[in-house]
Design a protein around this motif. Structure first.
Motif, PDB file in Angstrom:
ATOM      1  N   LEU A   1       0.567  -1.233  -0.131  1.00 45.92           N
ATOM      2  CA  LEU A   1      -0.003   0.046   0.023  1.00 45.92           C
ATOM      3  C   LEU A   1       0.931   0.963  -0.087  1.00 45.92           C
ATOM      4  N   VAL A   2       2.014   1.199   0.744  1.00 43.74           N
ATOM      5  CA  VAL A   2       2.772   2.608   0.810  1.00 43.74           C
ATOM      6  C   VAL A   2       3.486   2.728  -0.513  1.00 43.74           C
ATOM      7  N   THR A   3       3.683   1.773  -1.023  1.00 46.23           N
ATOM      8  CA  THR A   3       4.516   1.896  -2.571  1.00 46.23           C
ATOM      9  C   THR A   3       3.629   2.314  -3.434  1.00 46.23           C
ATOM     10  N   GLY A   4       2.177   2.171  -3.159  1.00 41.66           N
ATOM     11  CA  GLY A   4       1.274   2.821  -4.431  1.00 41.66           C
ATOM     12  C   GLY A   4       0.532   1.431  -4.946  1.00 41.66           C
ATOM     13  N   ILE A   5       0.709   0.359  -4.559  1.00 37.54           N
ATOM     14  CA  ILE A   5      -0.195  -0.602  -5.072  1.00 37.54           C
ATOM     15  C   ILE A   5      -1.693  -0.289  -4.543  1.00 37.54           C
ATOM     16  N   LYS A   6      -2.631  -0.410  -5.486  1.00 39.22           N
ATOM     17  CA  LYS A   6      -4.066  -0.146  -5.337  1.00 39.22           C
ATOM     18  C   LYS A   6      -4.484  -1.156  -4.233  1.00 39.22           C
ATOM     19  N   PRO A   7      -5.463  -0.595  -3.399  1.00 35.07           N
ATOM     20  CA  PRO A   7      -6.085  -1.438  -2.305  1.00 35.07           C
ATOM     21  C   PRO A   7      -6.799  -2.721  -3.037  1.00 35.07           C
ATOM     22  N   ARG A   8      -7.386  -2.435  -4.330  1.00 34.38           N
ATOM     23  CA  ARG A   8      -7.993  -3.485  -4.868  1.00 34.38           C
ATOM     24  C   ARG A   8      -7.010  -4.683  -5.288  1.00 34.38           C
ATOM     25  N   ASP A   9      -5.806  -4.338  -5.627  1.00 32.48           N
ATOM     26  CA  ASP A   9      -4.859  -5.103  -6.042  1.00 32.48           C
ATOM     27  C   ASP A   9      -4.389  -5.968  -5.104  1.00 32.48           C
ATOM     28  N   VAL A  10      -4.159  -5.436  -3.848  1.00 30.83           N
ATOM     29  CA  VAL A  10      -3.860  -5.982  -2.726  1.00 30.83           C
ATOM     30  C   VAL A  10      -4.775  -6.953  -2.149  1.00 30.83           C
ATOM     31  N   SER A  11      -6.054  -6.766  -2.176  1.00 30.17           N
ATOM     32  CA  SER A  11      -7.263  -7.454  -2.044  1.00 30.17           C
ATOM     33  C   SER A  11      -7.132  -8.617  -2.926  1.00 30.17           C
ATOM     34  N   ASP A  12      -6.999  -8.309  -4.228  1.00 36.00           N
ATOM     35  CA  ASP A  12      -7.165  -9.559  -5.082  1.00 36.00           C
ATOM     36  C   ASP A  12      -5.943 -10.519  -4.995  1.00 36.00           C
ATOM     37  N   TRP A  13      -4.828  -9.809  -4.552  1.00 30.30           N
ATOM     38  CA  TRP A  13      -3.664 -10.744  -4.160  1.00 30.30           C
ATOM     39  C   TRP A  13      -3.838 -11.658  -2.994  1.00 30.30           C
TER      40      TRP A  13
ATOM     41  N   HIS B   1     -10.871 -15.887   6.512  1.00 35.35           N
ATOM     42  CA  HIS B   1     -10.545 -14.810   7.485  1.00 35.35           C
ATOM     43  C   HIS B   1      -9.198 -14.279   7.160  1.00 35.35           C
ATOM     44  N   LEU B   2      -8.591 -14.688   6.296  1.00 34.36           N
ATOM     45  CA  LEU B   2      -7.253 -13.926   5.838  1.00 34.36           C
ATOM     46  C   LEU B   2      -7.516 -12.851   4.707  1.00 34.36           C
ATOM     47  N   ARG B   3      -8.496 -12.930   4.115  1.00 31.45           N
ATOM     48  CA  ARG B   3      -8.883 -11.942   3.057  1.00 31.45           C
ATOM     49  C   ARG B   3      -9.511 -10.627   3.744  1.00 31.45           C
TER      50      ARG B   3
END
Length: 87
Positions: free
Chosen positions: A21-33, A45-47
């Motif tokens: 998140l700090v490096t600019g990756i979008k929250p949607r992309d982190v959630s998908d990951w 529960h880890l999503r």
């Protein structure tokens, strides 16, 4: 209403999530990951939803404003110190 970020802060991948998140990756992309990494039903529960991640970014990772406030504070302290030298 303050969001509950305990799901992020207690997550086993907390450091990696915050780093992304700090490096600019979008929250949607982190959630998908996270959905891909924890795809098993019992790992649900880890999503973390992109909405929670977005709220976390907006409330905790506004680095620009934090830095601006720090700079303003330092400037104000210098000004106060200079004024006290003349008193």
């Amino acid at each position: 209403m303050v969001a509950d970020f305990s799901k992020i802060l207690s997550h086993p991948d907390k450091d990696e999530i915050i780093s992304k998140l700090v490096t600019g990756i979008k929250p949607r992309d982190v959630s998908d990951w996270l959905k891909l990494k924890y795809s098993d039903k019992e790992q649900g529960h880890l999503r973390i939803s992109s909405k929670i991640l977005q709220d976390f970014v907006e409330n905790n990772l506004d680095l620009y404003n934090v830095i601006q406030n720090d700079i303003s504070g330092v400037k104000q302290n210098k000004k106060t110190l200079r004024q006290s030298e003349y008193d």
